[in-house]
Design a protein around this motif. Structure first.
Motif, PDB file in Angstrom:
ATOM      1  N   LEU A 216      36.082  57.715   3.904  1.00 31.57           N
ATOM      2  CA  LEU A 216      35.262  58.131   5.045  1.00 31.57           C
ATOM      3  C   LEU A 216      35.719  57.353   6.269  1.00 31.57           C
ATOM      4  CD1 LEU A 216      32.696  59.775   5.944  1.00 31.57           C
ATOM      5  CD2 LEU A 216      31.400  57.676   5.540  1.00 31.57           C
ATOM      6  N   TYR A 229      25.066  61.867  13.205  1.00 30.73           N
ATOM      7  CA  TYR A 229      24.412  60.677  12.663  1.00 30.73           C
ATOM      8  C   TYR A 229      25.396  59.508  12.566  1.00 30.73           C
ATOM      9  CZ  TYR A 229      21.421  64.560  11.180  1.00 30.73           C
ATOM     10  OH  TYR A 229      20.663  65.690  11.143  1.00 30.73           O
ATOM     11  N   LEU A 231      26.791  57.282  10.554  1.00 34.41           N
ATOM     12  CA  LEU A 231      26.902  57.059   9.106  1.00 34.41           C
ATOM     13  C   LEU A 231      27.247  55.621   8.740  1.00 34.41           C
ATOM     14  CD1 LEU A 231      28.789  60.322   8.100  1.00 34.41           C
ATOM     15  CD2 LEU A 231      26.361  59.818   7.774  1.00 34.41           C
ATOM     16  N   MET A 459      22.513  60.092  -3.441  1.00 30.10           N
ATOM     17  CA  MET A 459      23.360  60.986  -2.650  1.00 30.10           C
ATOM     18  C   MET A 459      24.796  60.468  -2.601  1.00 30.10           C
ATOM     19  SD  MET A 459      22.844  61.987   1.385  1.00 30.10           S
ATOM     20  CE  MET A 459      23.298  60.361   1.996  1.00 30.10           C
TER      21      MET A 459
ATOM     22  N   ARG B 448      34.834  65.211   6.677  1.00 30.76           N
ATOM     23  CA  ARG B 448      34.165  64.499   5.583  1.00 30.76           C
ATOM     24  C   ARG B 448      32.871  63.841   6.085  1.00 30.76           C
ATOM     25  NH1 ARG B 448      38.693  61.767   2.275  1.00 30.76           N
ATOM     26  NH2 ARG B 448      39.097  63.960   1.836  1.00 30.76           N
ATOM     27  N   ALA B 449      32.917  63.279   7.307  1.00 30.42           N
ATOM     28  CA  ALA B 449      31.725  62.646   7.881  1.00 30.42           C
ATOM     29  C   ALA B 449      30.666  63.693   8.196  1.00 30.42           C
ATOM     30  CB  ALA B 449      32.097  61.855   9.140  1.00 30.42           C
ATOM     31  N   LEU B 452      28.952  64.762   5.098  1.00 27.69           N
ATOM     32  CA  LEU B 452      27.975  63.755   4.656  1.00 27.69           C
ATOM     33  C   LEU B 452      26.723  63.796   5.526  1.00 27.69           C
ATOM     34  CD1 LEU B 452      27.349  61.499   2.688  1.00 27.69           C
ATOM     35  CD2 LEU B 452      28.767  59.942   4.026  1.00 27.69           C
ATOM     36  N   MET B 453      26.891  64.087   6.830  1.00 29.10           N
ATOM     37  CA  MET B 453      25.711  64.258   7.698  1.00 29.10           C
ATOM     38  C   MET B 453      24.860  65.427   7.199  1.00 29.10           C
ATOM     39  SD  MET B 453      27.328  63.797  11.516  1.00 29.10           S
ATOM     40  CE  MET B 453      28.566  62.535  11.809  1.00 29.10           C
ATOM     41  N   ASP B 455      24.609  66.354   4.123  1.00 27.38           N
ATOM     42  CA  ASP B 455      23.905  65.856   2.926  1.00 27.38           C
ATOM     43  C   ASP B 455      22.661  65.061   3.328  1.00 27.38           C
ATOM     44  OD1 ASP B 455      25.952  66.949   1.447  1.00 27.38           O
ATOM     45  OD2 ASP B 455      26.952  65.038   1.002  1.00 27.38           O
ATOM     46  N   VAL B 456      22.795  64.221   4.378  1.00 26.12           N
ATOM     47  CA  VAL B 456      21.666  63.417   4.862  1.00 26.12           C
ATOM     48  C   VAL B 456      20.550  64.344   5.375  1.00 26.12           C
ATOM     49  CG1 VAL B 456      20.917  61.755   6.624  1.00 26.12           C
ATOM     50  CG2 VAL B 456      23.084  61.400   5.439  1.00 26.12           C
ATOM     51  N   LYS B 457      20.953  65.356   6.154  1.00 24.62           N
ATOM     52  CA  LYS B 457      19.979  66.323   6.668  1.00 24.62           C
ATOM     53  C   LYS B 457      19.264  67.024   5.505  1.00 24.62           C
ATOM     54  CE  LYS B 457      18.118  69.430   9.569  1.00 24.62           C
ATOM     55  NZ  LYS B 457      17.051  69.079  10.517  1.00 24.62           N
ATOM     56  N   MET B 459      18.849  65.987   2.492  1.00 23.65           N
ATOM     57  CA  MET B 459      18.010  65.044   1.748  1.00 23.65           C
ATOM     58  C   MET B 459      16.653  64.858   2.445  1.00 23.65           C
ATOM     59  SD  MET B 459      18.873  61.014   0.930  1.00 23.65           S
ATOM     60  CE  MET B 459      18.702  60.478   2.629  1.00 23.65           C
ATOM     61  N   LEU B 460      16.680  64.748   3.792  1.00 24.25           N
ATOM     62  CA  LEU B 460      15.455  64.419   4.518  1.00 24.25           C
ATOM     63  C   LEU B 460      14.686  65.637   5.020  1.00 24.25           C
ATOM     64  CD1 LEU B 460      16.781  61.317   6.422  1.00 24.25           C
ATOM     65  CD2 LEU B 460      14.743  61.324   4.983  1.00 24.25           C
TER      66      LEU B 460
END
Lengths: 477, 477
Positions: A216, A229, A231, A459, B448-449, B452-453, B455-457, B459-460
C-alpha cells in the motif's frame, strides 16, 4: 542492531510460534500465512509460565496458542533462497532476540529474517508474513520533509538531519537502537511531543505491506492532502497488527540555534502545575519539554546510578528545556520566567545549563531507573517512583521489588487501571497495549470502540497473522 | 447560521434526495435509513444538468440517483415530534440551504432538521440519518484542552478562548460561519497550519454517531493515548461519509502576546522559495504563516475589491505573519530577517504592520477574489490567478470567465490534475474531494488505496446512507 530492528518491526511477533497438533494445523505449510515456530521453546518455557500465571488469574497471562503452522526445512530453504546470509537460526542469536529489554516477556521464534527491500518484505509476507531497510530515500531542504525506509535508526536520522540544519520531530531515550518504523507503529511520544506534536501530525506518508503481501503506497510528502480517507493513520500506533510499515515520510523542524535546560525544585505538586502554567505563558514558543521526578526517584538515582542532586532536597523536581532561534532572546525569556517563579515562591531552588555536557547531565536526572534495580539483590524491598512528561499529561509510575512478586503485581495492576479509568485517563499513554495490557483495553476504551477496532483488524488481517496476541483482547480471535 | 451549520455537518448531504420508481425503492419508508427527497427539484434541475454534462463527458457530472426513499407526511410528522419547531420545510429557507457558496452545486432537500443534542442526532440517524449543538463542554486551563459540541462556530470558540489567554489551533476565512465539526470532518487546513500543525495532531477526541445510530465515544482529552487503534482518525477528513461528528476535543495553543504581519515583493518564484527558507531559519519558532499572491491576483484585488497595493508592483507578493510571546524579541527577529532579505536582494520592497487594523488590511490582500467575479457582466473574459499557503506547499489556482464555460472547464480540469499527479501532488490539498472531484481520486491515490477506502466505507456505512455521492468514486456504490 538486528535484534532491535526486528523488535521495532514486529518481525519477532510475526514469527511468533505455536505448538499445534496435526489435526489443528488449519494453515497448510505452503500457504502464504505460514509462521515460523519452535515447539521446544514453547513446551519448555511458555507452557510453564502459562501454568503459573493462570494460577494468578492475571489478565496478562500468555495467550493460548493458535493453530499456526511450524517452520519446516522447506520453509528455511525458501527463506535462505530469498534472503541468503540473512536467514538466522543460530540459537544464541535467537535467544537474545526472543526476550524483551525488561526481560519480562519471552518469545519462541526459531528463525530471524533480515530483509532489505520492500519487495523482500512483500515476498516474506506472501509466503507467510516481515525488514534491515535503512536508507534515506530523500530530503527536501525547502519543506524539511524526510523520506526513508522504516529500518532507519532514529539517532542516525537525527545525525543525517543535523548536517542539514534540521532535527527529527521526536526524541527518545532508545534513539540509538529504535527504528523509525517501530516509532511510527507504536506512535512513540518521547521528549519533543510538547513542542512538535505527535507523529499523527508529523508523519506525512507511509508505505505499508498488507497482510496478504500487497504493498500500500501512501508515501506522500504533502503537508496537506485531502483526497479520500487518510489510510496511513490506521497503521500509526497499531503496533504492527494491521500491516508492516516499510517506509516513512516525516516533517522535520529546523534545528534550534539555542538549547537551555533548567532543573528546579518544588514543594507541592500543585505548585509544580502552576509552574507549568507560568512557564507556558512566559516561555511560550521556546518551551520544548516540561518533565518531573519525585523525591523517591531522586533517591534511587543517587543510590543506584550515583547521580547527585544538583540542587537542595525537595519533594518534586522539574526539568524544563527551551529550544529557540536566538540565544539572547531565549536566555532573556528564561531568566524572566525564573525570576517570576522564584519571586512568587513557586519553586524553591534551581540550576540552569547551556553547555551540552551540563544539559546531558541534567537530562540524565530524568531517566527511568531501568530494569537493573528489579534484580539487584539485597536492596530495600519496594520503592514507588513517579516521573514523566507533565507537559503532555503523561506520567510514569514505577514500582519495584527485589524479586518477582505476583501478589504485589496483582495488588497494583487492577487498582492503578481502575483509578486511571475513573479519571478517564489512558492506561497506556505511551507504549501501546502490546501483549501484557491487551485484555485491559476496556479500562480506557468503550466496548463499542473496541468492537470497531476488531472490525478494522478483521478487514485488514482476516487470518490474524500480523503480530498476533497483541493490542486487541483475546476474545477477538 | 443554520444553513452553514447544516452544510458543515453534511446534513444537507445526508438529506440528499433522489427520484425513484416504486420498483427500485429498496429501502422501505419506515426503515432506519429513509432519506428525505424532492423529485420535483431533481426532474427540474439535476436531470437537465446531467444531460448537458454528459455531453461534456465531465467526470464531475451529477451522480446517478440511487434508490433512496422519498420524504412522506409520516416522516415529517416524526421529525416534528422529535424536533418541534426545528423541522424546517419553508421553501425560501430550503432554497438558500440547497446551494453552496460558489453557487456551483445544487441540492434538492425538502426538509431541514436542526437537532440540539447527541441523543437527537442518534434518533434521526436511527430513523433515517444527522446537528445546532453549540455548547462548550469544558476547558482545562492547565493543559489548554477544549471540549465542545460540533455545532460551535469557529469564531465563537476563538472569542471564548481569547478571554482565557488561548487561541484555536486553526483559523479560516470562513471562521464566522463554519463549525468545528465541519472543520474536523473536512480536515480544514487554514492559516495557522504552518505553526500549529494539522487537526490530525491537535484534535484529541471525537464523539461520532455511526450510520446505524450508535454513538461512538472517543471524546478523550489526552495528549497521549495508545490504547488500541486511534478510531477518531477515521472520521477526521472523511467529509461526513463515515459518521456524523457530534463533539470534539482539541488542544489549544497559548494566545501570542505579539503579532506582526509583513507584506513583501519578489521578482521570481525561486526568490520567493529562498525567502521562505531564510525566514524559516531566522524567524524560527515565531513564524506563523507564509502566504503568496501573484501580480494578476493583485490586479483583481485592485479592480474588484478596491484594495490598493501597499508596495511597488512586483511579479510575486509574500504575506508573512509572526506570533510570539515577547514583542521586543519578535520585532528584533523580524527586522534582522528583513535586513538580510533586502541586503541579499531576495525581496525588492516591503511593509510591516503591528497594529491590528493594519494587520487586517494586509491580510485582506491575500483573500481569494470570490465567486462574485465569475458572474460580473462585461468584464474581461478570463483571468488566471495564483495564491496560497507556500508554507504548507499548498497553492490555489483560480481561473475565471464571465459566464459558465464548459469547454474552458474541460480544457483545464484534466490538464491541471494530470500536471499535479505527475509531480505526486494532491488534487485536493485543502477542501476534500466532495461531489465534484470524487471521480478524480485516482490522480492522487493508487487504486489499492482507493479500494481499501471502499472497504472502510463499507465497514462503517454498509448501506451508503452517509453523505452519498461524495469522496469515493461512483463505481464504489
Amino acid at each position: 542492531m538486528a535484534k532491535i530492528f526486528q523488535r521495532a518491526f514486529g518481525l519477532k511477533s510475526v514469527l511468533r510460534c505455536t505448538k499445534v497438533s496435526a489435526a489443528r494445523k488449519l494453515i497448510p505449510l505452503d500457504s502464504p500465512s505460514i509462521l515460523a515456530t519452535n515447539h521446544f521453546y514453547l513446551s519448555k518455557n511458555c507452557t510453564r509460565t502459562l501454568a503459573t500465571d493462570t494460577a494468578e488469574k492475571s489478565k496478562s497471562l500468555p495467550p493460548e496458542r493458535r493453530p499456526f503452522s511450524r517452520v519446516t526445512k522447506e520453509d528455511l530453504n525458501y527463506f535462505q533462497s530469498i534472503l541468503p546470509g540473512r536467514t538466522i537460526t543460530d540459537p544464541d542469536l535467537l535467544e537474545s532476540n526472543n526476550v524483551d529489554w525488561l526481560k519480562s516477556v519471552r518469545g519462541s521464534s526459531e528463525v530471524l529474517l533480515r530483509p532489505q527491500t520492500t519487495a523482500e518484505v512483500s515476498q516474506i509476507l506472501r509466503y507467510c508474513n516481515s525488514p534491515l531497510m535503512n536508507n534515506v530515500l530523500g530530503f527536501d531542504t525547502v519543506s524539511g520533509i524526510l523520506t526513508c525506509q522504516a529500518g532507519c535508526v532514529l539517532e542516525n536520522l537525527s545525525l543525517y538531519l543535523e548536517e542539514k540544519d534540521y532535527i527529527m520531530p521526536l526524541d527518545l531515550g532508545a534513539k540509538g537502537s529504535c527504528h523509525i518504523g517501530g516509532n511510527v507503529a507504536t506512535n512513540a511520544g518521547g521528549l519533543r511531543l510538547l513542542r512538535y506534536g505527535s507523529l499523527r501530525g508529523t508523519v506525512l506518508g507511509l508505505e505499508v505491506v498488507l497482510a496478504d503481501g500487497r504493498v500500500l503506497d501512501c508515501l506522500s510528502t504533502l503537508r496537506k492532502d485531502n483526497t479520500g480517507y487518510d489510510l496511513k493513520q490506521l497503521f500509526i500506533g497499531s503496533e504492527g497488527t494491521l500491516g508492516v510499515i516499510t517506509a516513512v515520510s516525516v516533517l522535520c523542524p529546523r534545528k534550534p540555534k539555542s538549547v537551555n535546560v533548567v532543573f528546579l525544585g518544588c514543594e507541592t505538586f500543585e505548585q509544580l502545575l502552576k509552574t507549568f502554567q507560568l512557564c507556558r505563558g512566559m516561555l511560550g514558543e521556546i518551551l520544548s519539554a516540561f518533565e518531573f521526578l519525585d523525591s523517591e526517584c531522586m533517591r534511587l538515582l543517587n543510590t543506584h546510578l550515583k547521580l547527585s542532586n544538583p540542587i537542595s532536597d525537595c519533594p518534586f523536581y522539574i526539568v524544563i528545556e527551551t529550544a529557540g532561534s536566538d540565544p539572547n532572546h531565549d536566555s532573556e525569556k528564561l531568566h524572566n520566567f525564573l525570576d517570576e517563579a522564584m519571586n512568587t515562591s513557586l519553586v524553591t531552588d534551581g540550576t540552569v545549563a547551556t553547555e551540552e555536557s551540563k544539559i546531558k547531565a541534567l537530562w540524565s536526572m530524568h531517566l527511568p531507573a531501568g530494569p537493573g534495580h528489579e534484580a539487584a539483590p539485597g536492596q530495600r524491598a519496594r520503592s514507588v517512583v513517579g516521573y514523566g512528561h507533565v507537559g503532555d499529561g503523561n506520567l510514569h509510575l514505577n514500582i519495584t521489588s527485589p524479586a518477582k512478586n505476583p501478589a504485589l503485581l496483582a495488588a497494583i495492576e487492577p487498582f492503578v487501571y481502575e483509578w486511571t479509568a475513573q479519571r478517564r485517563g489512558s492506561i497506556s499513554a505511551e507504549h501501546g497495549l502490546g501483549l501484557k495490557k491487551r485484555n485491559y483495553i476496556y479500562y480506557s476504551k468503550p466496548s463499542r470502540a473496541v468492537s470497531l477496532m476488531g472490525d478494522v483488524k478483521h478487514m485488514l488481517d482476516p487470518k490474524g497473522i500480523l503480530n498476533p496476541y497483541k493490542t486487541l483482547p483475546d476474545h477477538f480471535r
